[in-house]
Design a protein around this motif. Structure first.
Motif, PDB file in Angstrom:
ATOM      1  N   PRO A   1       0.832  -1.214   0.000  1.00  0.00           N
ATOM      2  CA  PRO A   1       0.000   0.000   0.000  1.00  0.00           C
ATOM      3  C   PRO A   1       0.866   1.263   0.000  1.00  0.00           C
ATOM      4  CG  PRO A   1      -0.749  -1.575   1.657  1.00  0.00           C
ATOM      5  CD  PRO A   1       0.567  -2.073   1.168  1.00  0.00           C
ATOM      6  N   ARG A   2       0.372   2.278  -0.677  1.00  0.00           N
ATOM      7  CA  ARG A   2       1.072   3.563  -0.756  1.00  0.00           C
ATOM      8  C   ARG A   2       0.053   4.667  -0.495  1.00  0.00           C
ATOM      9  NH1 ARG A   2       5.970   4.719  -3.664  1.00  0.00           N
ATOM     10  NH2 ARG A   2       6.312   6.966  -3.857  1.00  0.00           N
ATOM     11  N   THR A   3       0.341   5.545   0.442  1.00  0.00           N
ATOM     12  CA  THR A   3      -0.555   6.650   0.759  1.00  0.00           C
ATOM     13  C   THR A   3      -0.194   7.872  -0.084  1.00  0.00           C
ATOM     14  OG1 THR A   3      -0.878   5.841   3.007  1.00  0.00           O
ATOM     15  CG2 THR A   3      -1.461   8.132   2.576  1.00  0.00           C
ATOM     16  N   ILE A   4      -1.200   8.407  -0.760  1.00  0.00           N
ATOM     17  CA  ILE A   4      -1.025   9.512  -1.714  1.00  0.00           C
ATOM     18  C   ILE A   4      -1.930  10.664  -1.302  1.00  0.00           C
ATOM     19  CG2 ILE A   4      -1.333  10.165  -4.145  1.00  0.00           C
ATOM     20  CD1 ILE A   4      -1.008   7.076  -4.731  1.00  0.00           C
TER      21      ILE A   4
ATOM     22  N   SER B   1       0.252  -5.735 -15.917  1.00  0.00           N
ATOM     23  CA  SER B   1      -1.124  -5.263 -15.689  1.00  0.00           C
ATOM     24  C   SER B   1      -1.471  -5.318 -14.202  1.00  0.00           C
ATOM     25  CB  SER B   1      -2.128  -6.072 -16.506  1.00  0.00           C
ATOM     26  OG  SER B   1      -2.145  -7.426 -16.097  1.00  0.00           O
ATOM     27  N   LEU B   2      -2.244  -4.324 -13.757  1.00  0.00           N
ATOM     28  CA  LEU B   2      -2.593  -4.182 -12.346  1.00  0.00           C
ATOM     29  C   LEU B   2      -4.073  -3.915 -12.149  1.00  0.00           C
ATOM     30  CD1 LEU B   2       0.251  -1.739 -11.180  1.00  0.00           C
ATOM     31  CD2 LEU B   2       0.188  -4.216 -10.823  1.00  0.00           C
ATOM     32  N   MET B   3      -4.591  -4.360 -11.000  1.00  0.00           N
ATOM     33  CA  MET B   3      -5.812  -3.816 -10.424  1.00  0.00           C
ATOM     34  C   MET B   3      -5.370  -2.785  -9.388  1.00  0.00           C
ATOM     35  SD  MET B   3      -8.343  -7.098  -9.888  1.00  0.00           S
ATOM     36  CE  MET B   3      -7.414  -7.839  -8.561  1.00  0.00           C
ATOM     37  N   PHE B   4      -6.273  -1.872  -9.065  1.00  0.00           N
ATOM     38  CA  PHE B   4      -5.981  -0.900  -8.020  1.00  0.00           C
ATOM     39  C   PHE B   4      -7.052  -0.958  -6.936  1.00  0.00           C
ATOM     40  CE2 PHE B   4      -4.060   1.253 -11.800  1.00  0.00           C
ATOM     41  CZ  PHE B   4      -2.733   1.191 -11.377  1.00  0.00           C
ATOM     42  N   LEU B   5      -6.609  -1.157  -5.709  1.00  0.00           N
ATOM     43  CA  LEU B   5      -7.483  -1.023  -4.551  1.00  0.00           C
ATOM     44  C   LEU B   5      -7.290   0.387  -4.001  1.00  0.00           C
ATOM     45  CD1 LEU B   5      -9.448  -2.210  -2.435  1.00  0.00           C
ATOM     46  CD2 LEU B   5      -7.422  -2.914  -1.126  1.00  0.00           C
ATOM     47  N   PHE B   6      -8.343   1.202  -4.107  1.00  0.00           N
ATOM     48  CA  PHE B   6      -8.308   2.584  -3.616  1.00  0.00           C
ATOM     49  C   PHE B   6      -9.071   2.657  -2.294  1.00  0.00           C
ATOM     50  CE2 PHE B   6      -8.230   3.442  -8.354  1.00  0.00           C
ATOM     51  CZ  PHE B   6      -6.896   3.863  -8.388  1.00  0.00           C
ATOM     52  N   GLU B   7      -8.410   3.157  -1.267  1.00  0.00           N
ATOM     53  CA  GLU B   7      -9.047   3.329   0.045  1.00  0.00           C
ATOM     54  C   GLU B   7      -8.917   4.797   0.455  1.00  0.00           C
ATOM     55  OE1 GLU B   7      -8.457  -0.788   2.412  1.00  0.00           O
ATOM     56  OE2 GLU B   7      -6.588   0.143   1.744  1.00  0.00           O
ATOM     57  N   ARG B   8     -10.049   5.483   0.435  1.00  0.00           N
ATOM     58  CA  ARG B   8     -10.046   6.876   0.855  1.00  0.00           C
ATOM     59  C   ARG B   8     -10.065   6.929   2.378  1.00  0.00           C
ATOM     60  NH1 ARG B   8     -13.452  11.951  -1.689  1.00  0.00           N
ATOM     61  NH2 ARG B   8     -12.772  13.505  -0.162  1.00  0.00           N
TER      62      ARG B   8
ATOM     63  N   LYS C   1      -6.392  12.034   1.776  1.00  0.00           N
ATOM     64  CA  LYS C   1      -5.438  10.936   1.701  1.00  0.00           C
ATOM     65  C   LYS C   1      -6.079   9.722   1.029  1.00  0.00           C
ATOM     66  CE  LYS C   1      -2.580  12.096   5.718  1.00  0.00           C
ATOM     67  NZ  LYS C   1      -2.079  11.623   7.042  1.00  0.00           N
ATOM     68  N   LEU C   2      -5.314   9.144   0.129  1.00  0.00           N
ATOM     69  CA  LEU C   2      -5.761   7.965  -0.607  1.00  0.00           C
ATOM     70  C   LEU C   2      -4.699   6.878  -0.467  1.00  0.00           C
ATOM     71  CD1 LEU C   2      -7.829   6.721  -2.666  1.00  0.00           C
ATOM     72  CD2 LEU C   2      -6.306   7.558  -4.466  1.00  0.00           C
ATOM     73  N   ARG C   3      -5.122   5.732   0.039  1.00  0.00           N
ATOM     74  CA  ARG C   3      -4.210   4.587   0.113  1.00  0.00           C
ATOM     75  C   ARG C   3      -4.455   3.702  -1.107  1.00  0.00           C
ATOM     76  NH1 ARG C   3      -4.526   2.204   5.639  1.00  0.00           N
ATOM     77  NH2 ARG C   3      -6.327   0.991   4.893  1.00  0.00           N
TER      78      ARG C   3
END
Length: 377
Positions: free
Chosen positions: A97-100, A124-131, A110-112
């Motif tokens: 995980p990376r916090t942006i 190729s990637l999926m993205f899990l976005f956690e606000r 903040k978005l993880r």
């Protein structure tokens, strides 16, 4: 056909896989942070505009606008768009995980973001976005699948550890789903391993005719008709492995780096047809020769008199009705052969079938699904 706009209603300021409109428009705020799931053309629309945008921004003292993708995708983008400043592209490490910080035109939130391999093509990637809220707790969880397929029967969905708490699926508010083949006409596909074995059977049977007819017939060779994009490297690797590392695949050096992931196929391909005589994937961009052209006697790479077996991996062609018809005629439901017996289509999919999509959705049970593609027909 993609129908994803590139923006998320719950994540203002975030753009993914669509970069041709970076300014605010209607209810969509201006773009601030960018994500690229993989390097197929329909997912890179406007990437040249983003390259210019990031280049202008890079002259400032603080660089906040970044493009996040896999390292393979980063290498591809830097080669295709040399004006893209390298420092503005971040190669994500899978399952870390990376916090942006994202600016939504009013505030910063903040978005993880967690990158998860999607098994569609190299990189190729999926993205899990956690606000995250002010206390750092998750207030919204979104999964963007990009293009994906999990067709290994030995790997359950619980192996996607970033999407589980131990073996329990995470609560997901929204899934932006790859619905490219979400249709009863594409209820099932063979696994890629099964398809590659079918292709190998065709190849070895054809090439071994050189021993049977070596004094009376021209050289029997294979010509693959591969789509000009990443995702078919494992076919070439499988042919090489099954031949006990004897039959490398001849590729066109000009097209190879753009259409094949060279780090994956380096050992199983060769740009010299004298070293890779039997199997060819060397068709050039401008050559639109149909796979149904009968009794082909030449190769794109060299003059000569050959007996050419053409093989085209295909998805859209193999509807349920087409496969049922082949089976009813006593043929292999995964292989379509033209008259003359030297031109083949083989069912091969890098996207999920409808059954696989249902299994994925039933497992994660999101509150909302947004389709990202319109199926054929």
């Amino acid at each position: 056909m993609s129908c994803f706009s590139g923006s998320f209603s719950s994540l203002p300021g975030v753009r993914c896989d669509r970069f041709d409109c970076l300014k605010s428009e209607g209810n969509v705020v201006a773009a601030d942070q960018f994500f690229l799931s993989h390097v197929h053309s329909e997912h890179m629309i406007g990437l040249d505009s983003l390259a210019l945008f990031c280049r202008k921004k890079s002259y400032g003292t603080r660089i906040n606008n970044k493009l996040y993708c896999s390292q393979i995708s980063k290498d591809f983008v830097l080669k295709k768009f040399p004006i893209f400043p390298e420092k503005t592209i971040v190669g994500l490490i899978p399952n870390e995980p990376r916090t942006i910080h994202v600016y939504d035109s009013c505030d910063i939130f903040k978005l993880r973001a967690t990158a998860i391999p999607s098994n569609h093509c190299p990189g190729s990637l999926m993205f899990l976005f956690e606000r995250l809220d002010a206390e750092g707790e998750v207030c919204k969880r979104i999964l963007y699948t990009g293009d994906f397929r999990f067709d290994n029967p030995l790997l359950p969905l619980t192996s996607l550890r970033s999407l589980h708490d131990r073996s329990i699926p995470l609560d997901i508010d929204e899934i932006y789903l790859d619905t490219s083949y979400c249709s009863p006409q594409y209820l099932t596909f063979p696994t890629r391993q099964e398809s590659e074995e079918k292709i190998w059977e065709l190849c070895q049977k054809w090439i071994r005719k050189n021993g049977m007819f070596k004094d009376t017939r021209s050289k029997h060779v294979i010509l693959f008709h591969l789509p000009p994009r990443y995702g078919y490297e494992s076919i070439l690797q499988h042919m090489y492995n099954k031949s006990l590392n004897k039959w490398q695949v001849h590729v066109n050096l000009t097209n190879c780096s753009e259409h094949l992931c060279t780090s994956i196929v380096a050992g199983c391909t060769d740009s010299d047809p004298n070293n890779a005589q039997w199997i060819h994937a060397c068709q050039r961009n401008h050559e639109k020769r149909s796979v149904n052209q009968p009794l082909l006697k030449s190769l794109p790479c060299q003059a000569g008199d050959f007996e050419v077996c053409q093989i085209k991996p295909s998805t859209m062609y193999f509807t349920q009705s087409k496969m049922s018809g082949l089976e009813a005629a006593g043929q292999d439901r995964l292989v379509s052969v033209s008259q003359g017996g030297s031109n083949y289509r083989v069912c091969y999919s890098t996207h999920s079938s409808m059954t696989e999509l249902e299994r994925f959705v039933r497992h994660f049970r999101p509150l909302q699904i947004t389709p990202c593609a319109i199926p054929p027909n």
